[in-house]
Design an enzyme around this catalytic site. Structure first.
Site, PDB file in Angstrom:
ATOM      1  CD  GLN A   1     194.747 -75.779  94.099  1.00 47.75           C
ATOM      2  OE1 GLN A   1     195.067 -76.949  93.041  1.00 47.75           O
ATOM      3  NE2 GLN A   1     195.567 -74.670  93.854  1.00 47.75           N
TER       4      GLN A   1
ATOM      5  CE1 TYR B   1     193.185 -77.565  84.924  1.00 44.94           C
ATOM      6  CE2 TYR B   1     194.035 -76.478  86.691  1.00 44.94           C
ATOM      7  CZ  TYR B   1     194.245 -77.318  85.839  1.00 44.94           C
ATOM      8  OH  TYR B   1     195.638 -77.936  85.440  1.00 44.94           O
TER       9      TYR B   1
END
Length: 365
Positions: A99, A181
């Site tokens: 990821q 994020y």
């Protein structure tokens, strides 16, 4: 329970998986110096029975290193470190993708190398604090709003990291477009107050995410590229906004056009976050034609029901994988799950609370 759909093979893009159980990405903060190590290789390989492992969030560049001791994948030492994990997982017959997580404004300079910058779409400071090894909890700072050159550079960094992931032996990548994020910061009109073609309208707010996804898919193959999204998620100071459904409808239409391998949806309602409306989950399912990964406090029974109904194609499990390295075997054999979960050790630096959880042992009188 062998006849359950949960235990049947599937494909995620070009990745053939042996079951539909996904190990969720979970930050564990064991990468000393931001370099993956032997301890991490043990942790992931112990869980290789999962159909697909998604690693913890891994920084695509120095500017993305928001938390202490999170791994990166942008230099030689990091690639070599990750090779230990991918080799160990593959040796046990598992599949693993990395990821890619650029933390954006959810960062602090004390967690970043000299010369790095805390970047975001706009100069909107997140409420709350960030833990640092040097000075413990520190307030978030006002991030630097990204220039056009910063945006171009960030896309190049995602491309570089994706290529290095393939070099490190990963089966693919998942872009972290969730949890407040950098990618999600562009999606939200709360964190993104830009007035150029990356802000304002839904199409503009989705532009950076779509450009990153397309660039990575072009670099390593759309069949090796996926994304995690968190509509209605409030992690990292991401308030709800009226256009959520319309934003994710548009985004998922574009992701479907790009024909990437998977969409992975986050639902934090089991941990006290807002519920992701079933209508939106079904809408995304109707729009997006490739692998759709569900997550959010699932039991094996609910996972099976949502697979059988066609709501999703795979189901991700998070915390149960922490203290049950043999989670798949426990599910298959209807064995009880461990109740011991050392939450105070989730983000420490050693093996305790990480690789010391035992597999199930038959109790004898």
């Amino acid at each position: 329970m062998e006849s359950l759909k949960l235990f049947t093979p599937a494909k995620v893009g070009s990745i053939e998986v042996k079951n539909r159980i996904v190990m969720s990405p979970m930050t564990r903060s064991r990468a000393i110096g931001n370099i993956p190590n032997d301890l991490m290789a043990t942790y992931y390989s112990d869980r290789a029975d999962a159909g697909l492992i998604i690693t913890e969030g891994t920084a695509p560049c120095a500017n993305g290193l928001g938390y202490p001791r999170i791994p990166g994948i942008f230099n030689r030492a990091q690639v070599d470190g990750w090779k230990k994990t991918t080799a160990a997982v593959h040796q046990k017959g598992g599949k693993i993708i990395v990821q890619l997580m650029h933390t954006g404004r959810i960062s602090h300079p004390l967690n970043m190398p000299l010369g790095s910058e805390v970047l975001a779409p706009s100069a909107v400071k997140a409420a709350g604090q960030m833990f640092t090894d040097a000075k413990k909890l520190q307030d978030f700072i006002v991030p630097k709003p990204m220039t056009r050159d910063d945006i171009i550079n960030a896309i190049a960094e995602f491309i570089n990291a994706a290529k290095k992931a393939v070099e490190a032996g990963f089966d693919g990548v998942e872009l972290h477009g969730a949890n407040g994020y950098l990618l999600e910061e562009f999606l939200s009109p709360v964190s993104n107050v830009r007035t150029d073609n990356y802000g304002g309208s839904i199409e503009n707010r989705c532009r950076f995410v779509i450009e990153v996804v397309k660039a990575v898919a072009d670099a390593i193959g759309r069949d090796k590229t996926g994304i995690r999204i968190s509509p209605y998620g409030v992690a990292s100071d991401m308030p709800l906004y009226p256009e959520i459904d319309a934003t994710y409808k548009y985004l998922c239409e574009k992701l479907n056009e790009l024909d990437i391998a998977h969409i992975h949806i986050v639902d934090h309602s089991s941990m006290g976050g807002p519920v992701v409306p079933m209508e939106l989950k079904k809408l995304i399912r109707s729009i997006y034609k490739n692998t759709y990964i569900l997550s959010g406090g699932y039991t094996i029974e609910r996972a099976e029901a949502d697979l059988q109904s066609g709501l999703g194609d795979m189901v991700a499990f998070g915390r149960p994988f922490i203290n049950n390295p043999d989670l798949v075997e426990r599910f298959k054999n209807n064995l009880p799950l461990s109740k011991e979960l050392k939450a105070d050790l989730f983000y420490t630096s050693g093996s305790e609370g990480y690789t010391d959880y035992p597999k199930f042992k038959t109790q004898t009188v």
